[in-house]
Design an enzyme around this catalytic site. Structure first.
Site, PDB file in Angstrom:
ATOM      1  N   ARG A  50       0.806  -1.221  -0.032  1.00 45.28           N
ATOM      2  CA  ARG A  50      -0.097  -0.164  -0.022  1.00 45.28           C
ATOM      3  C   ARG A  50       0.957   1.282   0.102  1.00 45.28           C
ATOM      4  O   ARG A  50       1.722   1.281   0.836  1.00 45.28           O
ATOM      5  CB  ARG A  50      -1.001   0.295   1.237  1.00 45.28           C
ATOM      6  CG  ARG A  50      -1.895  -1.272   1.442  1.00 45.28           C
ATOM      7  CD  ARG A  50      -3.218  -0.933   0.669  1.00 45.28           C
ATOM      8  NE  ARG A  50      -3.668  -2.477   0.443  1.00 45.28           N
ATOM      9  CZ  ARG A  50      -5.003  -2.863   1.076  1.00 45.28           C
ATOM     10  NH1 ARG A  50      -5.348  -1.924   2.086  1.00 45.28           N
ATOM     11  NH2 ARG A  50      -5.376  -3.752   0.875  1.00 45.28           N
TER      12      ARG A  50
ATOM     13  N   GLU B 194      -0.223   4.456   0.209  1.00 47.93           N
ATOM     14  CA  GLU B 194      -0.759   5.739   0.822  1.00 47.93           C
ATOM     15  C   GLU B 194       0.197   6.179   1.962  1.00 47.93           C
ATOM     16  O   GLU B 194       1.019   5.403   2.592  1.00 47.93           O
ATOM     17  CB  GLU B 194      -1.922   5.438   1.506  1.00 47.93           C
ATOM     18  CG  GLU B 194      -3.261   4.605   0.728  1.00 47.93           C
ATOM     19  CD  GLU B 194      -3.607   3.481   1.003  1.00 47.93           C
ATOM     20  OE1 GLU B 194      -3.479   2.958   2.033  1.00 47.93           O
ATOM     21  OE2 GLU B 194      -3.840   2.675   0.084  1.00 47.93           O
TER      22      GLU B 194
ATOM     23  N   ARG C 147      -1.048   1.838  12.725  1.00 49.86           N
ATOM     24  CA  ARG C 147      -1.617   0.537  12.397  1.00 49.86           C
ATOM     25  C   ARG C 147      -1.570   0.577  10.939  1.00 49.86           C
ATOM     26  O   ARG C 147      -1.908  -0.554  10.245  1.00 49.86           O
ATOM     27  CB  ARG C 147      -3.013   0.431  12.802  1.00 49.86           C
ATOM     28  CG  ARG C 147      -3.888   1.279  12.327  1.00 49.86           C
ATOM     29  CD  ARG C 147      -5.197   1.479  12.923  1.00 49.86           C
ATOM     30  NE  ARG C 147      -6.050   2.233  12.525  1.00 49.86           N
ATOM     31  CZ  ARG C 147      -7.314   2.166  11.837  1.00 49.86           C
ATOM     32  NH1 ARG C 147      -7.688   0.860  12.105  1.00 49.86           N
ATOM     33  NH2 ARG C 147      -7.910   3.098  11.407  1.00 49.86           N
ATOM     34  N   HIS C 148      -0.693   1.281  10.219  1.00 53.10           N
ATOM     35  CA  HIS C 148      -0.640   1.395   8.617  1.00 53.10           C
ATOM     36  C   HIS C 148       0.826   0.961   8.163  1.00 53.10           C
ATOM     37  O   HIS C 148       1.787   1.717   8.842  1.00 53.10           O
ATOM     38  CB  HIS C 148      -1.086   2.462   7.898  1.00 53.10           C
ATOM     39  CG  HIS C 148      -2.653   2.522   7.898  1.00 53.10           C
ATOM     40  ND1 HIS C 148      -3.303   3.360   8.931  1.00 53.10           N
ATOM     41  CD2 HIS C 148      -3.548   1.888   7.167  1.00 53.10           C
ATOM     42  CE1 HIS C 148      -4.674   3.316   8.692  1.00 53.10           C
ATOM     43  NE2 HIS C 148      -4.612   2.360   7.672  1.00 53.10           N
TER      44      HIS C 148
ATOM     45  N   GLU D  14      -9.868  -2.250  13.792  1.00 58.34           N
ATOM     46  CA  GLU D  14     -10.128  -3.286  12.663  1.00 58.34           C
ATOM     47  C   GLU D  14      -9.082  -4.199  12.015  1.00 58.34           C
ATOM     48  O   GLU D  14      -7.974  -3.939  12.030  1.00 58.34           O
ATOM     49  CB  GLU D  14     -10.528  -2.275  11.460  1.00 58.34           C
ATOM     50  CG  GLU D  14     -10.774  -3.128   9.966  1.00 58.34           C
ATOM     51  CD  GLU D  14     -10.683  -2.576   8.887  1.00 58.34           C
ATOM     52  OE1 GLU D  14     -11.264  -1.319   8.680  1.00 58.34           O
ATOM     53  OE2 GLU D  14     -10.133  -3.093   7.805  1.00 58.34           O
TER      54      GLU D  14
ATOM     55  N   SER E 297     -11.679  -7.067   6.686  1.00 59.82           N
ATOM     56  CA  SER E 297     -12.726  -6.631   5.917  1.00 59.82           C
ATOM     57  C   SER E 297     -13.134  -7.804   5.152  1.00 59.82           C
ATOM     58  O   SER E 297     -12.321  -8.476   4.488  1.00 59.82           O
ATOM     59  CB  SER E 297     -12.172  -5.488   4.694  1.00 59.82           C
ATOM     60  OG  SER E 297     -12.532  -4.053   5.562  1.00 59.82           O
TER      61      SER E 297
ATOM     62  N   ARG F  45      -1.606  -6.706  12.306  1.00 60.82           N
ATOM     63  CA  ARG F  45      -2.666  -6.230  13.295  1.00 60.82           C
ATOM     64  C   ARG F  45      -3.103  -7.147  14.230  1.00 60.82           C
ATOM     65  O   ARG F  45      -3.331  -6.878  15.206  1.00 60.82           O
ATOM     66  CB  ARG F  45      -3.820  -5.579  12.252  1.00 60.82           C
ATOM     67  CG  ARG F  45      -3.381  -4.341  11.749  1.00 60.82           C
ATOM     68  CD  ARG F  45      -4.757  -3.153  11.621  1.00 60.82           C
ATOM     69  NE  ARG F  45      -4.114  -2.383  10.655  1.00 60.82           N
ATOM     70  CZ  ARG F  45      -5.291  -1.578  10.029  1.00 60.82           C
ATOM     71  NH1 ARG F  45      -6.485  -2.029  10.306  1.00 60.82           N
ATOM     72  NH2 ARG F  45      -4.779  -0.756   9.065  1.00 60.82           N
TER      73      ARG F  45
HETATM   74  P1  ATP Z   1      -7.991   0.506   7.120  1.00 64.90           P
HETATM   75  O1  ATP Z   1      -9.417   1.034   7.155  1.00 64.90           O
HETATM   76  O2  ATP Z   1      -7.616   0.093   8.460  1.00 64.90           O
HETATM   77  O3  ATP Z   1      -6.886   1.225   6.532  1.00 64.90           O
HETATM   78  P2  ATP Z   1      -8.371  -0.993   4.829  1.00 64.90           P
HETATM   79  O4  ATP Z   1     -10.097  -0.732   4.935  1.00 64.90           O
HETATM   80  O5  ATP Z   1      -7.843  -0.433   3.963  1.00 64.90           O
HETATM   81  O6  ATP Z   1      -7.937  -0.823   6.305  1.00 64.90           O
HETATM   82  P3  ATP Z   1      -8.395  -3.613   3.704  1.00 64.90           P
HETATM   83  O7  ATP Z   1      -8.010  -3.022   2.401  1.00 64.90           O
HETATM   84  O8  ATP Z   1      -9.978  -3.954   3.750  1.00 64.90           O
HETATM   85  O9  ATP Z   1      -8.356  -2.562   4.886  1.00 64.90           O
HETATM   86  O10 ATP Z   1      -7.568  -4.786   4.203  1.00 64.90           O
HETATM   87  C1  ATP Z   1      -8.049  -5.813   5.069  1.00 64.90           C
HETATM   88  C2  ATP Z   1      -7.096  -5.924   6.252  1.00 64.90           C
HETATM   89  O11 ATP Z   1      -5.749  -5.570   6.155  1.00 64.90           O
HETATM   90  C3  ATP Z   1      -7.280  -4.761   7.343  1.00 64.90           C
HETATM   91  O12 ATP Z   1      -8.403  -5.012   8.196  1.00 64.90           O
HETATM   92  C4  ATP Z   1      -6.122  -4.555   8.104  1.00 64.90           C
HETATM   93  O13 ATP Z   1      -6.335  -5.756   8.898  1.00 64.90           O
HETATM   94  C5  ATP Z   1      -5.198  -4.933   7.030  1.00 64.90           C
HETATM   95  N1  ATP Z   1      -4.573  -3.688   6.511  1.00 64.90           N
HETATM   96  C6  ATP Z   1      -5.078  -3.031   5.368  1.00 64.90           C
HETATM   97  N2  ATP Z   1      -4.221  -1.899   5.382  1.00 64.90           N
HETATM   98  C7  ATP Z   1      -3.284  -1.918   6.190  1.00 64.90           C
HETATM   99  C8  ATP Z   1      -2.049  -1.334   6.225  1.00 64.90           C
HETATM  100  N3  ATP Z   1      -1.775  -0.375   5.449  1.00 64.90           N
HETATM  101  N4  ATP Z   1      -1.012  -1.980   7.239  1.00 64.90           N
HETATM  102  C9  ATP Z   1      -1.369  -2.884   7.883  1.00 64.90           C
HETATM  103  N5  ATP Z   1      -2.309  -3.632   7.549  1.00 64.90           N
HETATM  104  C10 ATP Z   1      -3.395  -3.058   6.808  1.00 64.90           C
END
Ligand code: ATP
Length: 555
Positions: A327, A329, A335-336, A478, A481, A529
């Site tokens: 990712r 972003e 947590r990211h 979270e 998803s 996470r």
């Molecule tokens: P968030 O809302 O926390 O940014 P997201 O809605 O983008 O997450 P998804 O793309 O649906 O999350 O990814 C599913 C799972 O992957 C998340 O619930 C989380 O556990 C993990 N996850 C997502 N983005 C990240 C990140 N940048 N770093 C670590 N774990 C992540």
């Protein structure tokens, strides 16, 4: 003989400081510099003494110690039978963690790192040896027939974290041994260094292993102990991950992956491996890491979504993957990460998306149960440095409809858009309310508003403002998803258009469903996470071995 493995005094070099400290910064730094200078001088003197001694000493006792030359460690055939080869020949290594009182008087060969050395005069020295989280105190005292004075000096001046092989006899002292995990001592007869560490380590393992509580307590007593900050830890991760807490964290992480895999295999899922190199320079429109693929634009996969759904269309029925997710972003949060380990699942649905939630519930209860059963020691090691309460969860996982969650928040006075997404604060608050009402810190929130989910999410049949989707939370944050996906290509096109997506840009995705696709759904979990929240840790960098975030791409 002493049975207490004492650590040498810590060098008080504060890295993160608190204005409430009782000793001044300046004085502490001055003292630290003085201590450090003294330590270096002593180490240099010891090293000089040793180098002359190892050359000087002759006779049979010189065979009982020393640095093992590389050629002895290079080949099993040992062309040059040096003193280490002769000493270890025919012997088996005993693990430090397996040394017990029942082995009293037995001769053992053990391998470990020099955790600490504590010379007591020129004839006696204590060395605490560490191997995979276990420690044992080794005692070396001068003896005319086996241990020379030079050997005592050699051992006393070993650099911390060096790897050594020790041959010695197990003894059981009268009282408890405070500074070591094993309640026996090893009376050293032979000791060889097989992997030297440099004299001045950038991080002391003892410092890195210290809890905030210990630091604060010492501070109240007027002593300033070293606090190793996050960046320093990550810069020298190879040292940092040697602490008991970190050993615990990454063993727990390994178990999460193992239990995840074992559970899904036992439920008839197939493990797949999808590509991380993706054609084009955008994947679903959000931030990706772009790259050049032999002259063509490409990017790193930000989710295995397309390929895991294609695998369902390819008749595997149920699939899962454990793999890297990228990712790009700019998320500077606790947590990211820019690269994390995705635990991804996709499955055919017979009747309803609740079948996917069934798997989530049973899978995670199994993961939590087994972690609590198999990782007691690791959890304890984490808790010692980073105290946390065990996760509260129920055998039957709570499924809370989104609308009910919104009502709970409203009742608690939180202003909230009933058809909007929950922000981090609202998620935390809801976690707290759920704990109070239902007594669990692990739950599924489902039937999210359609507008806040990706275009491929199946709307609810009874109310198209909502969707057959869910998020899963641990301690109010979270971790998952998931959703039922739209498997009908025409409807998928309609949904994409409704979300403002140019259908041409996602034609590969949509075309995958034109050759017949079953109803299906799935979910994605972030491994780091899960471990962070199960262990109540405050930062995802603690549960990523070599974290990648917007500011870090090394080591
Ligand atoms: P968030 O809302 O926390 O940014 P997201 O809605 O983008 O997450 P998804 O793309 O649906 O999350 O990814 C599913 C799972 O992957 C998340 O619930 C989380 O556990 C993990 N996850 C997502 N983005 C990240 C990140 N940048 N770093 C670590 N774990 C992540």
């Amino acid at each position: 003989m002493s049975s207490e493995a004492e650590a040498p005094a810590s060098v008080p070099v504060p890295e993160e400081e608190d204005s409430s400290q009782s000793i001044s910064k300046k004085a502490a730094k001055k003292e630290a510099a003085k201590q450090e200078k003294l330590r270096r001088r002593q180490e240099a003197a010891a090293a000089a003494a040793v180098s002359s001694l190892s050359v000087d000493e002759e006779g049979p006792l010189a065979n009982n110690y020393g640095d093992v030359p590389l050629n002895e460690l290079q080949s099993v055939n040992k062309p040059d039978a040096g003193k280490w080869t002769v000493a270890v020949n025919g012997k088996e290594w005993t693990k430090v963690g397996e040394l017990t009182e029942s082995m009293k008087d037995q001769e053992v060969l053990i391998r470990g790192r020099v955790h600490t050395t504590r010379p007591v005069g020129s004839k006696l020295t204590f060395v605490v040896l560490r191997q995979r989280g276990f420690t044992v105190q080794c005692v070396l005292s001068q003896k005319p027939d086996s241990v020379s004075k030079q050997m005592v000096k050699f051992v006393s001046s070993l650099n911390r974290e060096s790897f050594v092989d020790v041959i010695g006899v197990v003894s059981v002292p009268g009282g408890p041994i405070k500074g070591a995990s094993q309640q026996v001592e090893v009376q050293v007869r032979k000791l060889y260094c097989i992997g030297k560490a440099v004299p001045n380590l950038p991080i002391n393992i003892e410092d890195a292993a210290r809890s905030e509580i210990e630091i604060e307590k010492a501070l109240q007593e007027g002593e300033q102990l070293v606090r190793v900050n996050q960046d320093t830890r990550l810069n020298y991760r190879v040292l940092d991950i040697r602490t008991p807490a970190n050993q615990g964290i990454f063993r727990i992480q390994s178990w999460v992956g193992t239990i995840f895999r074992e559970f899904l295999l036992s439920e008839d899922f197939v493990e797949i491996h999808t590509p991380k190199l993706i054609a084009g320079s955008s994947e679903g429109g959000s931030a990706v890491f772009k790259l050049d693929y032999k002259g063509q634009p490409a990017c790193l996969a930000q989710s295995p979504q397309l390929h895991k759904q294609m695998s369902i269309c390819g008749d595997f029925g149920r699939v899962f993957e454990i793999g890297s997710v990228f990712r790009a972003e700019d998320s500077y949060t606790h947590r990211h990460l820019c690269e994390f380990t995705g635990l991804d699942v996709e499955m055919e649905i017979n009747k309803h998306y609740s079948e996917v939630m069934d798997i989530v519930g049973r899978l995670f209860v199994t993961i939590f149960d087994k972690l609590n059963e198999k990782c007691k020691k690791d959890l304890e090691a984490v808790r010692k440095q980073y105290p946390f309460e065990p996760l509260k969860y129920k055998t039957e996982t709570l499924r809370l409809p989104f609308e009910e969650g919104i009502q709970m928040l409203k009742d608690a006075g939180v202003e909230i858009d009933p058809l909007g997404d929950l922000n981090t604060e609202a998620e935390r608050k809801l976690g707290q309310l759920v704990l109070e009402k239902y007594g669990t810190e692990f739950y599924i929130l489902h039937r999210y508003p359609l507008a806040v989910r990706p275009f491929y999410t199946m709307p609810c049949e009874d109310n198209p403002l909502y969707s057959n989707s869910f998020d899963v939370f641990i301690r109010g944050e979270e971790i998952i998803s998931g959703a039922q996906r739209v498997h009908v290509p025409e409807f998928l096109e309609e949904r994409a258009q409704a979300c403002g997506i140019d259908v041409k840009t996602i034609s590969t995705y949509i075309d995958s469903f034109r050759y017949g696709a079953p109803p299906h759904g799935g979910f994605g979990v972030g491994l780091e996470r899960v471990v962070m929240l199960f262990c109540g840790l405050n930062n995802i960098r603690k549960t990523s071995l070599y974290p990648r975030d917007p500011l870090r791409i090394t080591p």
